[in-house]
Design an enzyme around this catalytic site. Structure first.
Site, PDB file in Angstrom:
ATOM      1  CB  THR A 223      34.712  -5.751   2.004  1.00 27.92           C
ATOM      2  OG1 THR A 223      33.288  -5.818   2.020  1.00 27.92           O
ATOM      3  CG2 THR A 223      35.205  -5.811   0.582  1.00 27.92           C
ATOM      4  NE  ARG A 251      23.812  -3.574   0.623  1.00 28.40           N
ATOM      5  CZ  ARG A 251      25.138  -3.548   0.803  1.00 28.40           C
ATOM      6  NH1 ARG A 251      25.844  -4.654   0.637  1.00 28.40           N
ATOM      7  NH2 ARG A 251      25.747  -2.436   1.127  1.00 28.40           N
ATOM      8  CG  ASP A 254      31.001  -0.900  -2.185  1.00 30.77           C
ATOM      9  OD1 ASP A 254      30.456  -1.666  -1.353  1.00 30.77           O
ATOM     10  OD2 ASP A 254      32.168  -0.493  -2.051  1.00 30.77           O
ATOM     11  N   GLY A 275      33.402  -0.408   2.768  1.00 27.51           N
ATOM     12  CA  GLY A 275      32.654   0.590   3.525  1.00 27.51           C
ATOM     13  C   GLY A 275      31.174   0.407   3.304  1.00 27.51           C
TER      14      GLY A 275
END
Ligand code: ASP
Length: 359
Positions: A223, A251, A254, A275
């Site tokens: 990311t 899905r 975050d 993460g």
């Protein structure tokens, strides 16, 4: 006598009320002094390109050079904007664009594949001055998802759009739409095949759901994200991702969740996370760091350390954050082997690092 009793009751009632008010009020003591770590910068910028098992021994010189060069190009883009008096929101958006356009990172062009072999992209951005925010999730044809998140914030009454609706909004906004095949990269596709293969082997031995976890633990999180403070004292943060390889069932991680992957508040800090998204959502990582600063008076460094090393790690999650506070202090905190990261301050001091304990 009756009057005396009445007065006593009124006074007792007032005292009880006052006591209750005191007890239920959070002590909003100004965190001003406590979050300052001896610097007061005019502006500052920090980026990440993902965390995870990033080891020197697994890296070729050529690949490492490519990462360092792209990190530098990205951070200088934002730095120039801030130096010329531009806004932190513009710096964050344009800096992330550079990393989205590179196949090196798991965002935009280099997005990872879902279980079905598709690329579904998520992004978010937040303005620390107004606490406005925008996010998009699960898009498949928007070239630069951070631009979509920005458009959601600036030009829609909503905070988060997803899937086809988000794509429709993106094209109405005149954002660049690409064929989904634009996001194909051989290395990401091969990574998906390897995971599917190892999953099959595990499924022969284990229960279906528990067997998925060890695979996820080996991830490199690619990311990208940016946090910036501009000359007007405004903070902003943004994050863009392809999510996690082999994700399924629509899905969402975050990265597009305000408070988990991204948060900015002029009173405290701006944060972008990378993460294992499920843990970052459950820990509300980005907002939690801000909350520790606001309510507990912690410094950015201490708050980030607590959340990443105690809270996220305590649950079994891994990853990291980059952040900048309202005084221009920078944090790059992670509990993995490495995190692609870079920062620049108003003195033009450039830091580019990849591995743990790098100086
Ligand atoms: N946090 C992202 C997600 O869970 C993955 C990453 O950071 O690379 O979707």
């Amino acid at each position: 006598m009756k009057q005396l009793l009445l007065y006593s009751l009124i006074i007792f009632g007032l005292l009880a009320c006052e006591n209750k008010t005191t007890q239920s009020t959070i002590d909003y003591e100004s965190p001003k002094d406590s979050i300052s770590e001896n610097v007061k910068r005019d502006f500052a910028i920090v980026i990440h390109g993902g965390a995870g098992t990033i080891l020197k021994k697994n890296m070729t010189d050529e690949r490492e050079k490519a990462y360092r060069e792209t990190l530098e190009e990205a951070i200088r883009t934002g730095y120039d904007i801030l130096k010329n008096g531009g806004s932190s929101l513009d710096a964050v958006t344009k800096t992330i664009n550079v990393m989205e356009n590179s196949p090196l990172f798991n965002a935009g062009k280099g997005a990872v594949f879902t279980h079905e072999g598709k690329n579904e992209l998520d992004a978010s951005i937040m303005d620390g001055k107004t606490l406005n925010a925008g996010a998009s999730a699960g898009t498949t044809n928007v070239k630069n998802p951070i631009d979509l998140a920005r458009a959601v914030m600036d030009n829609s009454p909503h905070v988060m759009l997803s899937g086809e609706g988000a794509e429709e909004f993106a094209s109405e906004q005149g954002l660049e739409i690409v064929d989904p095949s634009y996001f194909f990269t051989q290395s990401r596709f091969d990574a998906l095949q390897r995971i599917i293969e190892s999953e099959k082997t595990q499924l022969d031995h284990n229960d279906k759901h528990t067997s998925l976890e060890p695979d996820l633990k080996r991830f490199k999180y690619g990311t990208v994200g940016c946090a910036a403070l501009d000359k007007n004292g405004n903070l902003a943060a943004g994050t863009s991702t392809g999510g996690m390889t082999n994700k399924r069932w629509g899905r969402i991680g975050d990265a597009p969740i305000i408070g988990a992957g991204t948060y900015a508040n002029n009173a405290t800090c701006a944060i972008s996370s990378t993460g294992w998204g499920e843990y970052f959502i459950r820990s509300m990582v980005a907002h939690d760091i801000s909350a520790l600063m606001e309510y507990k008076g912690m410094s950015l460094k201490d708050a980030a350390h607590t959340v990443i090393h105690e809270k996220v790690a305590g649950l079994g999650g891994d990853g990291g954050i980059v952040g900048v506070d309202k005084d221009g202090n920078i944090a790059m905190e992670f509990n993995t082997e490495g995190m692609y990261r870079a920062s620049m301050d108003d003195q033009g001091k450039l830091v580019i690092e990849i591995y743990k304990d790098e100086n």
